[in-house]
Design an enzyme around this catalytic site. Structure first.
Site, mmCIF file in Angstrom:
data_model
loop_
_atom_site.group_PDB
_atom_site.id
_atom_site.type_symbol
_atom_site.label_atom_id
_atom_site.label_comp_id
_atom_site.label_asym_id
_atom_site.label_seq_id
_atom_site.Cartn_x
_atom_site.Cartn_y
_atom_site.Cartn_z
ATOM 1 C CE LYS A 171 -0.362 -0.477 5.045
ATOM 2 N NZ LYS A 171 -1.186 -1.061 6.125
ATOM 3 C CE1 TYR A 174 12.235 31.717 5.798
ATOM 4 C CE2 TYR A 174 12.527 29.328 5.586
ATOM 5 C CZ TYR A 174 12.248 30.563 5.017
ATOM 6 O OH TYR A 174 11.984 30.650 3.677
#
Ligand code: PLP
Length: 362
Positions: free
Chosen positions: A42, A258
């Site tokens: 999956k 940042y």
């Protein structure tokens, strides 16, 4: 392994070792010589790429796969014309014809689904029955399943597999494993003509009778440790390497990234990597993760950006513009990377990005 420089068109390279994948599948199969070893593929084969993974497993002899959705089943069918393909999330309302058309087997988990599939199958098209033994997620209760065992709908729905899912297979001491195994043994006896499947990756490693007729491993195929806290018996399958874009020098008191989350305690040599959270590397590893440059673990500094990561390469003389850093690979296995980001290796794998160059080796 000496990492060669990456293609200039991409920031990072994902290498998937299909030989290791197949070796892992064989190692899982060897845990239960009397059972069949399937494969759970999956989520695009846990992020590793269904198109390469599914045929490699089929060539090794894998005949049964599990996916989550109808669309994944259709993709798997194109790659695996002969395989038995079970769809774990079951039969969506009205999807019977699509399942039949692609010879997919729904994993049925309630009476409505059973009735709907029985009308399509009429006993000719196989399906699995999912019984819930503790997850409370999908599946009939044990009582409902035992009650239905003699009902004609089971034959009409072509039930050829009875399955359940373990709650805490990676924690062998959890008593729920024993309770689930006991419930599952009763179920199996009530459905004597169907095969039985209980074990995922970690379930395959549990002591006691959890292996039954069909194994459903996913994570361990891709190198995840089925026994957390113990040495990993699986071979690593994925390797993630990013290009070093720049080398910079900073002095004490300078910051990077940042919000200036890191301040240099002294003169430092930094490397900027061309990979960030948009590539699937978790931002939650900011300030905690590491990458290897020339085998030296180098701390990730400050906040991870969308497309960039800053490393402290002061102790890694091999760091140079155009060189590479390893984000996943060697001692940075997927379990370690997951733990560092406050998550699990499963989420690291399934988040692997589509921006990388992908390199499949056999
Ligand atoms: C995903 C899944 C598996 C595979 O589990 P792993 O822990 O990855 O081995 C097996 N069975 C079910 C029902 C699943 O949803």
């Amino acid at each position: 392994m000496i990492a060669s420089d990456l293609s200039p068109g991409h920031g990072a390279r994902l290498t998937v070792d299909l030989a290791a994948l197949v070796a892992n599948w064989r190692a899982l199969a060897a845990r239960a010589p009397h059972a069949e070893c399937g494969a759970v593929v999956k989520a695009d084969a846990y992020g590793c790429g269904l198109a390469a993974v599914a045929p490699a497993l089929a060539r090794a002899g894998c005949r049964t796969v599990f996916v989550a959705h109808l669309s994944e089943g259709i993709a798997a069918r194109k790659l695996l014309p002969e395989a038995a393909i079970y769809v774990l999330n079951g039969l969506p309302p009205g999807a019977g014809a699509a399942f039949a058309g692609h010879a997919l087997r729904p994993v049925l988990g309630d009476r409505e689904e059973l009735a709907e599939w029985a009308a399509v199958s009429d006993g000719r098209l196989p399906a699995a029955l999912h019984v819930d033994t503790g997850m409370n997620r999908l599946g009939l209760s044990v009582a409902q399943a035992l009650e239905l065992a003699g009902d004609p709908v089971i034959g009409q729905a072509g039930i050829d597999l009875v399955m359940s899912h373990l709650v805490s297979a990676e924690c062998p001491a959890d008593p729920i494993n024993v309770r689930q195994a006991a419930d599952f043994a009763r179920l199996r006896a009530a459905f004597p003509s169907a095969r039985a499947s209980l074990a995922n990756s970690s379930g395959t490693w549990l002591a006691g009778d959890t292996r039954y007729d069909l194994l459903r491993p996913g994570y361990a195929l891709f190198g995840g440790n089925p026994e957390p806290g113990r040495p990993n018996p699986m071979r690593p399958v994925v390797r993630l390497e990013a290009t070093i874009l720049q080398i910079r020098h900073v002095e004490a008191g300078e910051t990077c990234g940042y919000n200036a989350r890191w301040t240099a305690p002294g003169p430092r040599r930094l490397a900027t990597l061309s990979l960030g959270y948009a590539d699937g590397y978790p931002r939650a590893a900011s300030g905690r993760g590491r990458a290897l440059v020339g085998g030296v673990p180098c701390p990730i500094l400050g906040l991870i950006s969308m497309d960039l990561i800053i490393l402290d390469v002061t102790d890694a003389p091999a760091a140079r513009r155009g060189g590479t850093a390893t984000l996943i690979g060697d001692r940075l296995d997927i379990d370690t990377v997951g733990q560092t980001a406050g998550t699990i290796g499963y989420e690291i794998l399934t988040g692997l990005g589509s921006r990388y160059v992908r390199n499949y080796v056999e």
